[in-house]
Design a protein around this motif. Structure first.
Motif, PDB file in Angstrom:
ATOM      1  N   SER A 141      -3.305  -7.750 -67.401  1.00  0.00           N
ATOM      2  CA  SER A 141      -2.423  -8.354 -66.401  1.00  0.00           C
ATOM      3  C   SER A 141      -2.214  -9.835 -66.671  1.00  0.00           C
ATOM      4  O   SER A 141      -1.100 -10.351 -66.544  1.00  0.00           O
ATOM      5  N   ALA A 142      -3.303 -10.527 -67.036  1.00  0.00           N
ATOM      6  CA  ALA A 142      -3.184 -11.958 -67.341  1.00  0.00           C
ATOM      7  C   ALA A 142      -2.270 -12.180 -68.539  1.00  0.00           C
ATOM      8  O   ALA A 142      -1.462 -13.120 -68.565  1.00  0.00           O
ATOM      9  N   ALA A 143      -2.381 -11.294 -69.544  1.00  0.00           N
ATOM     10  CA  ALA A 143      -1.489 -11.400 -70.703  1.00  0.00           C
ATOM     11  C   ALA A 143      -0.048 -11.160 -70.289  1.00  0.00           C
ATOM     12  O   ALA A 143       0.876 -11.772 -70.852  1.00  0.00           O
ATOM     13  N   GLY A 144       0.155 -10.265 -69.306  1.00  0.00           N
ATOM     14  CA  GLY A 144       1.505 -10.013 -68.822  1.00  0.00           C
ATOM     15  C   GLY A 144       2.120 -11.223 -68.141  1.00  0.00           C
ATOM     16  O   GLY A 144       3.348 -11.374 -68.127  1.00  0.00           O
ATOM     17  N   ASN A 255       7.808 -10.352 -60.835  1.00  0.00           N
ATOM     18  CA  ASN A 255       7.047 -10.040 -62.043  1.00  0.00           C
ATOM     19  C   ASN A 255       5.759 -10.848 -62.123  1.00  0.00           C
ATOM     20  O   ASN A 255       4.711 -10.338 -62.558  1.00  0.00           O
ATOM     21  N   THR A 256       5.817 -12.100 -61.696  1.00  0.00           N
ATOM     22  CA  THR A 256       4.602 -12.916 -61.665  1.00  0.00           C
ATOM     23  C   THR A 256       3.596 -12.349 -60.679  1.00  0.00           C
ATOM     24  O   THR A 256       2.384 -12.331 -60.945  1.00  0.00           O
ATOM     25  N   SER A 257       4.079 -11.836 -59.560  1.00  0.00           N
ATOM     26  CA  SER A 257       3.191 -11.258 -58.545  1.00  0.00           C
ATOM     27  C   SER A 257       2.478 -10.017 -59.075  1.00  0.00           C
ATOM     28  O   SER A 257       1.327  -9.747 -58.700  1.00  0.00           O
ATOM     29  N   VAL A 258       3.163  -9.261 -59.943  1.00  0.00           N
ATOM     30  CA  VAL A 258       2.506  -8.095 -60.552  1.00  0.00           C
ATOM     31  C   VAL A 258       1.289  -8.547 -61.357  1.00  0.00           C
ATOM     32  O   VAL A 258       0.194  -7.965 -61.240  1.00  0.00           O
ATOM     33  N   GLY A 259       1.463  -9.575 -62.179  1.00  0.00           N
ATOM     34  CA  GLY A 259       0.348 -10.079 -62.971  1.00  0.00           C
ATOM     35  C   GLY A 259      -0.768 -10.652 -62.117  1.00  0.00           C
ATOM     36  O   GLY A 259      -1.950 -10.407 -62.368  1.00  0.00           O
ATOM     37  N   GLY A 261      -1.496  -9.825 -59.062  1.00  0.00           N
ATOM     38  CA  GLY A 261      -2.179  -8.710 -58.415  1.00  0.00           C
ATOM     39  C   GLY A 261      -3.150  -8.026 -59.354  1.00  0.00           C
ATOM     40  O   GLY A 261      -4.263  -7.649 -58.954  1.00  0.00           O
ATOM     41  N   GLY A 262      -2.761  -7.861 -60.633  1.00  0.00           N
ATOM     42  CA  GLY A 262      -3.665  -7.256 -61.603  1.00  0.00           C
ATOM     43  C   GLY A 262      -4.906  -8.094 -61.829  1.00  0.00           C
ATOM     44  O   GLY A 262      -6.028  -7.573 -61.897  1.00  0.00           O
ATOM     45  N   VAL A 263      -4.743  -9.405 -61.949  1.00  0.00           N
ATOM     46  CA  VAL A 263      -5.893 -10.298 -62.122  1.00  0.00           C
ATOM     47  C   VAL A 263      -6.782 -10.264 -60.878  1.00  0.00           C
ATOM     48  O   VAL A 263      -8.019 -10.222 -60.974  1.00  0.00           O
ATOM     49  N   VAL A 312      -0.076  -6.322 -53.862  1.00  0.00           N
ATOM     50  CA  VAL A 312      -1.079  -5.375 -53.353  1.00  0.00           C
ATOM     51  C   VAL A 312      -1.074  -4.099 -54.201  1.00  0.00           C
ATOM     52  O   VAL A 312      -2.132  -3.557 -54.545  1.00  0.00           O
ATOM     53  N   GLY A 313       0.125  -3.617 -54.546  1.00  0.00           N
ATOM     54  CA  GLY A 313       0.207  -2.424 -55.368  1.00  0.00           C
ATOM     55  C   GLY A 313      -0.439  -2.618 -56.732  1.00  0.00           C
ATOM     56  O   GLY A 313      -1.158  -1.738 -57.226  1.00  0.00           O
ATOM     57  N   ALA A 314      -0.214  -3.769 -57.377  1.00  0.00           N
ATOM     58  CA  ALA A 314      -0.809  -4.049 -58.684  1.00  0.00           C
ATOM     59  C   ALA A 314      -2.320  -4.196 -58.588  1.00  0.00           C
ATOM     60  O   ALA A 314      -3.062  -3.765 -59.481  1.00  0.00           O
TER      61      ALA A 314
END
Length: 470
Positions: A141-144, A255-259, A261-263, A312-314
């Motif tokens: 996620s951080a790489a994303g 898109n930033t929020s996806v990353g 959320g993953g982190v 939240v989903g990520a």
């Protein structure tokens, strides 16, 4: 944990470098007169080889040491990117060359997932697996987040050449980490000298057969395949929906929020260690992903609401994926894990092109026109999603979320999935790999003796029943 962190840091740097180059590939193709179709074809060149070749890569991973498999993945990437860099500085680089390069990098990535996933139990204790799998997901996620930003900056300032050199250095860093770390018990399983040599394709198919011969794993992977198909069908529409409704800036924020959320999910797993009941925890996590990342995304209209919902989903996706990896690492004999992880990658990725191919035409030719006219389903859905541009795709997100939630609830109601920790006991951590067992042996042990009785704990040869974590 120290050896794992060294390998993890190398893989995290390599993932960031690869993400930067993938972004640079897209910009290079677009700048050279390409169009949306060209960019889509480039994405497929990276994704399809990884999905299709994963079972064979997993079979190869089980035939060699995990260190060697990780080296193949990173050395292959280094060779591909190094060749492109050499062509660039010799003045022989052309935009079309990124397509075969994307295919070759996809093949290298097919090795990386089963090799790294099956190597983790050699680097950490069993009680640390959930945390380490969360960290791996967080690195991706951080790489994303950072990779595309780095690739865009390098490409804008220096062009594709220096971007390739940065990725080259990241592969070298990952290889150094793999070389200096000791992998405990990293040996190839012994085989009967008189047994005929199996073809690699036969071994690749055994990974798929293994999943479907163990009842709890079979039910879990079927549930995940259906959920993944439904969720990708919806997720493919998030970018065009946001672009239509709010523009480029909103899409960048989403898109930033996806990353992020993953982190956040990785940090949560590192601190928490994952759900005590992994089967129930995964299914509840999938319910939350569908409700937040699809249903709420379809219902809200503001950028802040979209960002919060997808974050939240990520986050939940990271928890679910980490728990799924731990299930395989603890329930499957180590000499089978490469093939099984390869099969998992194949089944989870092969639905992506199908879902993407179906969702776009449906949005353009069915749902968007119906939303504009306020007819059909939109006599009911119109008050929820509106009738303006993007409303048809919002309705598709809503329907996909409801469908995915239903499939996840079916999984939660299924005892074979919900109680997988009880029905399929953990194996001991690998030290010296035992002689390889045929999958049919385990399948026979995994089947209940009688229909009315649950499976006995001795589902895996040599495996002792571990207490379920509190």
């Amino acid at each position: 944990m120290g050896p794992f962190l060294l390998v993890w840091s190398g893989q995290a740097v390599s993932l960031a470098g690869s993400a930067a180059v993938r972004f640079a590939f897209i910009v290079e193709v677009w700048s050279s007169g390409g169009n949306a179709t060209a960019v889509t074809v480039l994405s497929l060149c990276a994704m399809l080889p990884q999905a299709v070749f994963s079972p064979i890569a997993g079979a190869i991973v089980d035939r060699i040491t995990k260190r060697a498999a990780l080296q193949i993945a990173d050395a292959g990437g280094l060779l591909v990117v190094g060749t492109l860099a050499l062509l660039h500085y010799l003045g022989a680089f052309h935009a079309w060359q990124v397509y075969p390069a994307a295919v070759l990098l996809g093949l290298c990535a097919a090795f990386q997932f089963p090799a790294l996933s099956s190597a983790v139990p050699l680097l950490v204790r069993k009680d640390q697996l959930d945390r380490t799998n969360g960290l791996l997901a967080g690195a991706k996620s951080a790489a994303g987040i950072g990779g595309p930003a780095l690739g865009g900056l390098l490409f804008a300032l220096f062009g594709i050449g220096p971007t390739l050199l940065v990725d080259l250095a990241s592969y070298a860093f990952a290889l150094i980490g793999i070389r200096i770390v000791r992998f405990n018990g990293d040996r190839v399983a012994k085989k009967d000298a008189d047994a005929p040599r199996r073809r690699i394709t036969a071994d690749a198919l055994e990974g798929l057969r293994y999943l479907f011969r163990v009842p709890s794993l079979r039910d879990l992977i079927i549930n995940f395949c259906v959920v993944n198909l439904v969720m990708v069908f919806g997720f493919a529409l998030i970018s065009p929906m946001v672009l239509l409704r709010a523009g480029n800036g909103a899409l960048a924020a989403v898109n930033t929020s996806v990353g992020i959320g993953g982190v956040a999910g990785a940090l949560l797993m590192a601190a928490w260690g994952g759900p005590a009941n992994r089967g129930r925890g995964m299914m509840l996590g999938v319910v939350g992903m569908c409700l937040s990342g699809l249903v709420v995304m379809g219902l809200v209209t503001g950028v802040a609401g979209w960002c919060l919902a997808i974050l939240v989903g990520a986050l939940l996706m990271t928890v679910v994926n980490a728990s799924m990896q731990t299930i395989v690492q603890t329930k499957v004999p180590h000499e089978w894990q490469g093939r099984v992880f390869g099969a998992v990658m194949f089944l989870s990725q092969i639905s992506v092109p199908l879902a993407m191919a179906v969702s776009g035409p449906l949005a353009d030719h069915v749902f968007e026109p119906l939303a504009t006219q306020g007819s059909g389903l939109f006599t009911v859905l119109g008050p929820l999603v509106g009738h303006g541009p993007g409303s048809g795709m919002a309705a598709m997100l809503l329907l996909a979320g409801i469908g995915g939630t239903g499939v996840a609830l079916w999984g939660l109601a299924s005892r074979s999935i919900r109680d997988i920790d009880d029905l399929l006991p953990d194996l001991d951590a690998p030290q010296e790999p035992a002689e390889q067992a045929e999958p049919a042996e385990q399948a026979e042990q995994a089947e209940p003796a009688e229909q009315a009785e649950p499976a006995e704990p001795a589902e895996h040869r040599g495996g002792e029943r571990d207490e379920v974590r509190a």
